[in-house]
Design a protein around this motif. Structure first.
Motif, mmCIF file in Angstrom:
data_model
loop_
_atom_site.group_PDB
_atom_site.id
_atom_site.type_symbol
_atom_site.label_atom_id
_atom_site.label_comp_id
_atom_site.label_asym_id
_atom_site.label_seq_id
_atom_site.Cartn_x
_atom_site.Cartn_y
_atom_site.Cartn_z
ATOM 1 N N THR A 119 -25.120 44.006 42.643
ATOM 2 C CA THR A 119 -24.749 45.430 42.139
ATOM 3 C C THR A 119 -23.345 45.715 41.879
ATOM 4 O O THR A 119 -22.750 46.841 41.637
ATOM 5 N N ALA A 120 -22.348 44.846 42.100
ATOM 6 C CA ALA A 120 -20.899 45.014 42.075
ATOM 7 C C ALA A 120 -20.706 44.778 40.368
ATOM 8 O O ALA A 120 -21.605 44.227 39.576
ATOM 9 N N PRO A 121 -19.884 45.450 39.855
ATOM 10 C CA PRO A 121 -19.574 45.664 38.026
ATOM 11 C C PRO A 121 -18.762 44.288 37.909
ATOM 12 O O PRO A 121 -18.262 43.503 38.661
ATOM 13 N N THR A 122 -19.004 43.629 36.706
ATOM 14 C CA THR A 122 -18.775 42.422 36.104
ATOM 15 C C THR A 122 -17.439 42.585 35.648
ATOM 16 O O THR A 122 -16.922 41.670 35.371
ATOM 17 N N GLN A 123 -16.858 43.616 35.169
ATOM 18 C CA GLN A 123 -15.727 43.912 34.597
ATOM 19 C C GLN A 123 -14.918 44.917 35.029
ATOM 20 O O GLN A 123 -15.506 46.069 35.459
ATOM 21 N N TYR A 124 -13.532 45.023 34.792
ATOM 22 C CA TYR A 124 -12.692 46.028 35.118
ATOM 23 C C TYR A 124 -12.519 46.922 34.208
ATOM 24 O O TYR A 124 -12.223 46.710 33.153
ATOM 25 N N GLU A 125 -12.731 48.311 34.503
ATOM 26 C CA GLU A 125 -12.599 49.383 33.629
ATOM 27 C C GLU A 125 -11.487 50.194 34.156
ATOM 28 O O GLU A 125 -11.408 50.856 34.915
ATOM 29 N N GLN A 126 -10.652 50.294 33.142
ATOM 30 C CA GLN A 126 -9.016 50.890 33.346
ATOM 31 C C GLN A 126 -9.345 52.522 33.353
ATOM 32 O O GLN A 126 -9.832 52.783 32.447
ATOM 33 N N PRO A 127 -8.970 53.183 34.257
ATOM 34 C CA PRO A 127 -9.131 54.458 34.182
ATOM 35 C C PRO A 127 -8.351 55.360 33.216
ATOM 36 O O PRO A 127 -7.397 54.755 32.983
ATOM 37 N N LEU A 128 -8.609 56.463 32.663
ATOM 38 C CA LEU A 128 -7.867 57.152 31.693
ATOM 39 C C LEU A 128 -6.758 58.083 32.572
ATOM 40 O O LEU A 128 -6.859 58.581 33.483
ATOM 41 N N ALA A 129 -5.602 57.748 32.180
ATOM 42 C CA ALA A 129 -4.249 58.325 32.630
ATOM 43 C C ALA A 129 -4.423 59.809 32.348
ATOM 44 O O ALA A 129 -4.738 60.165 31.063
ATOM 45 N N PRO A 130 -4.068 60.625 33.117
ATOM 46 C CA PRO A 130 -3.791 62.037 32.863
ATOM 47 C C PRO A 130 -2.749 62.156 31.900
ATOM 48 O O PRO A 130 -1.820 61.511 31.640
ATOM 49 N N GLY A 133 -6.483 70.478 23.133
ATOM 50 C CA GLY A 133 -7.806 70.294 22.932
ATOM 51 C C GLY A 133 -8.492 69.564 23.297
ATOM 52 O O GLY A 133 -8.182 69.098 24.578
ATOM 53 N N PRO A 134 -9.666 69.448 22.779
ATOM 54 C CA PRO A 134 -10.842 68.662 23.530
ATOM 55 C C PRO A 134 -10.346 67.208 23.793
ATOM 56 O O PRO A 134 -9.604 66.520 22.951
ATOM 57 N N GLU A 135 -10.683 66.654 24.751
ATOM 58 C CA GLU A 135 -10.261 65.329 25.134
ATOM 59 C C GLU A 135 -11.144 64.278 24.224
ATOM 60 O O GLU A 135 -12.066 64.804 23.545
ATOM 61 N N LYS A 136 -10.737 63.238 24.645
ATOM 62 C CA LYS A 136 -11.961 61.791 23.913
ATOM 63 C C LYS A 136 -13.138 62.114 24.720
ATOM 64 O O LYS A 136 -13.560 62.304 25.790
ATOM 65 N N LEU A 137 -14.281 62.338 23.679
ATOM 66 C CA LEU A 137 -15.807 62.296 24.274
ATOM 67 C C LEU A 137 -16.140 61.325 25.147
ATOM 68 O O LEU A 137 -15.942 60.034 24.659
ATOM 69 N N THR A 138 -16.947 61.707 26.133
ATOM 70 C CA THR A 138 -17.451 60.555 26.705
ATOM 71 C C THR A 138 -18.617 60.067 26.194
ATOM 72 O O THR A 138 -19.377 60.488 25.352
ATOM 73 N N PRO A 139 -19.085 58.773 26.645
ATOM 74 C CA PRO A 139 -20.417 58.297 26.230
ATOM 75 C C PRO A 139 -21.425 59.162 26.319
ATOM 76 O O PRO A 139 -22.295 59.173 25.301
ATOM 77 N N GLN A 140 -21.508 59.827 27.408
ATOM 78 C CA GLN A 140 -22.731 60.697 27.588
ATOM 79 C C GLN A 140 -22.427 61.989 26.607
ATOM 80 O O GLN A 140 -23.737 62.768 25.989
ATOM 81 N N ASP A 141 -21.207 62.520 26.381
ATOM 82 C CA ASP A 141 -21.015 63.448 25.129
ATOM 83 C C ASP A 141 -21.341 62.802 24.049
ATOM 84 O O ASP A 141 -22.290 63.649 23.059
ATOM 85 N N LEU A 142 -21.138 61.729 23.747
ATOM 86 C CA LEU A 142 -21.529 61.399 22.252
ATOM 87 C C LEU A 142 -23.075 61.049 22.246
ATOM 88 O O LEU A 142 -23.727 61.297 20.998
ATOM 89 N N LYS A 143 -23.754 60.618 23.481
ATOM 90 C CA LYS A 143 -25.269 60.442 23.383
ATOM 91 C C LYS A 143 -25.683 61.653 22.966
ATOM 92 O O LYS A 143 -26.848 62.037 22.241
ATOM 93 N N LEU A 144 -25.181 63.151 23.527
ATOM 94 C CA LEU A 144 -25.971 64.315 23.410
ATOM 95 C C LEU A 144 -25.555 64.701 22.120
ATOM 96 O O LEU A 144 -26.476 65.168 21.420
ATOM 97 N N GLN A 145 -24.402 64.537 21.487
ATOM 98 C CA GLN A 145 -24.040 64.580 20.276
ATOM 99 C C GLN A 145 -25.274 64.247 19.197
ATOM 100 O O GLN A 145 -25.473 65.087 18.257
#
Length: 423
Positions: free
Chosen positions: A369-380, A392-404
């Motif tokens: 169940t552990a992640p296989t790669q490191y995902e760097q968090p978005l800096a504020p 303005g609006p920030e970068k769309l997340t994968p969920q937002d892109l899927k909904l769009q």
């Protein structure tokens, strides 16, 4: 040229230190017996057998003759196993009599062997396994280790022999150490269970009875017993005023002082042996012994003075009489102790296997169940050179892109939408 009859005899040849010890044990001689016969201390004999020093002069000749390696007498068989017995006695050449060796003059706290009958002795804690024979035998030398099992005995028979020899007297020692009858029996049973689990190690030990005694003392003096309701308070003291005062004075000592006093003045161990068993230095052990004797003498005057010049203090006989007078529960039979030891070892083995299986399963689940790669968090967002961050609006997340994407692909129902176009 011939050697004069009155001239000095040639030095007796000596084998290696390891061979010296084997020859002594093959003749069922203890270090204390050899030391008394040669005229040295047991520590000196131990140094001869470890290679630190070697005997010289008349002591060298006497020591070589005693262990059977002198040039006038053939050496004993190469091993005890070859003879099938470990109870051989040394004999003087040409006489068939045993050499001068010290006979036990004082009883000790260790239980005697049934094969050593002697004259009646003062009461002590060295009760044999049979009931009612305490005043018909005397204990072996206090420093003498228990005889090692011979090759003709099975492991069970050798263990039962050691148990029958040491368990009764050891139970009485535990009672004087703790003042609790149930804890005394429990400590002895626990020590012999461990001895059976480690029997190859105990059987090869130079003093199997001392090994078990040390394990019993450690268990009986454990501070964790204070948390158990059955062992929080000692049993009722004896009704006899003399025994009551002696046991009360003994239990009033600190545990380390009590153990040192019991081993030295009760069991009869020497100061170096007592220091080794209590895992303390010899000066510290001597200080504990002096302080313990002073505390007992303050409450019971005349107890620590020797009964005769150079002899044991009167406390030795009084401790033996106290242990004999009190009713101490008999230890369980040896087969029951062996069965309990095997059952406990089996339970611990199963518990270890279950814990290992649980640890392996947990590790496998974590790896799956552990992640296989490191995902760097978005800096504020931060203010740079006084310019505020973008509102303005920030970068769309994968969920937002899927909904769009799903909204764009759906058909519109109803009136047409007004879609602005760039001219």
């Amino acid at each position: 040229m011939t050697r004069s009859a009155t001239g000095p005899a040639p030095a007796a040849p000596l084998p290696s230190p390891k061979e010296r010890r084997r020859l002594r044990e093959a003749r069922a001689l203890s270090e204390a017996q050899v030391a008394a016969a040669v005229g040295v201390t047991p520590a000196t004999v131990r140094a001869w057998e470890t290679g630190r020093t070697s005997p010289r002069g008349r002591r060298r000749t006497a020591y070589a003759r005693l262990i059977g390696c002198d040039e006038h007498r053939p050496a004993p068989p190469p091993s005890v196993e070859a003879t099938g017995s470990s109870t051989m006695s040394p004999t003087e050449p040409g006489t068939g009599t045993t050499p001068d060796a010290p006979t036990p003059e004082e009883p000790s706290l260790d239980a005697p062997t049934p094969e050593a009958p002697a004259a009646a002795a003062p009461p002590a804690l060295d009760l044999p396994a049979q009931e009612g024979s305490a005043h018909g035998t005397t204990a072996p030398d206090a420093h003498a280790p228990a005889p090692r099992p011979s090759a003709g005995l099975t492991a069970e028979e050798a263990y039962d022999a050691l148990y029958g020899r040491a368990a009764p007297g050891l139970t009485r020692q535990m009672y004087l150490l703790t003042g609790r009858r149930k804890l005394a029996r429990e400590a002895v049973e626990h020590a012999f269970r461990i001895a059976w689990q480690r029997w190859p190690e105990v059987a090869r030990d130079r003093d199997p009875a001392g090994w078990v005694r040390a394990a019993s003392y450690e268990y009986a003096m454990s501070p964790w017993h204070r948390l158990r309701r059955a062992h929080r308070r000692p049993d009722a003291l004896p009704e006899d005023p003399a025994r009551h005062a002696l046991l009360d004075a003994l239990l009033g000592l600190p545990p380390a002082y009590r153990r040192t006093l019991l081993l030295h003045d009760g069991v009869g161990l020497g100061l170096p042996e007592t220091a080794a068993e209590t895992e303390a230095s010899t000066p510290a052990t001597a200080s504990r012994l002096l302080n313990a004797r002073a505390a007992v003498a303050e409450r019971l005057p005349g107890t620590v003075e020797p009964t005769e010049p150079g002899g044991r203090p009167a406390l030795h006989d009084r401790l033996g009489a106290l242990a004999l007078a009190e009713e101490v529960p008999e230890p369980p039979p040896a087969p029951a102790v062996r069965a309990g030891s095997e059952r406990i070892a089996e339970l611990w083995t199963r518990a270890a296997l279950c814990f290992g299986v649980l640890l392996i399963g947990t590790t496998a689940f974590t790896l799956h169940t552990a992640p296989t790669q490191y995902e760097q968090p978005l800096a504020p967002a931060e203010r740079v050179a006084g310019v505020p961050p973008r509102g303005g609006p920030e970068k769309l997340t994968p969920q937002d892109l899927k909904l769009q994407k799903s909204l764009r692909g759906e058909l519109t129902h109803g009136p047409e939408r007004l879609v602005p176009r760039i001219p």
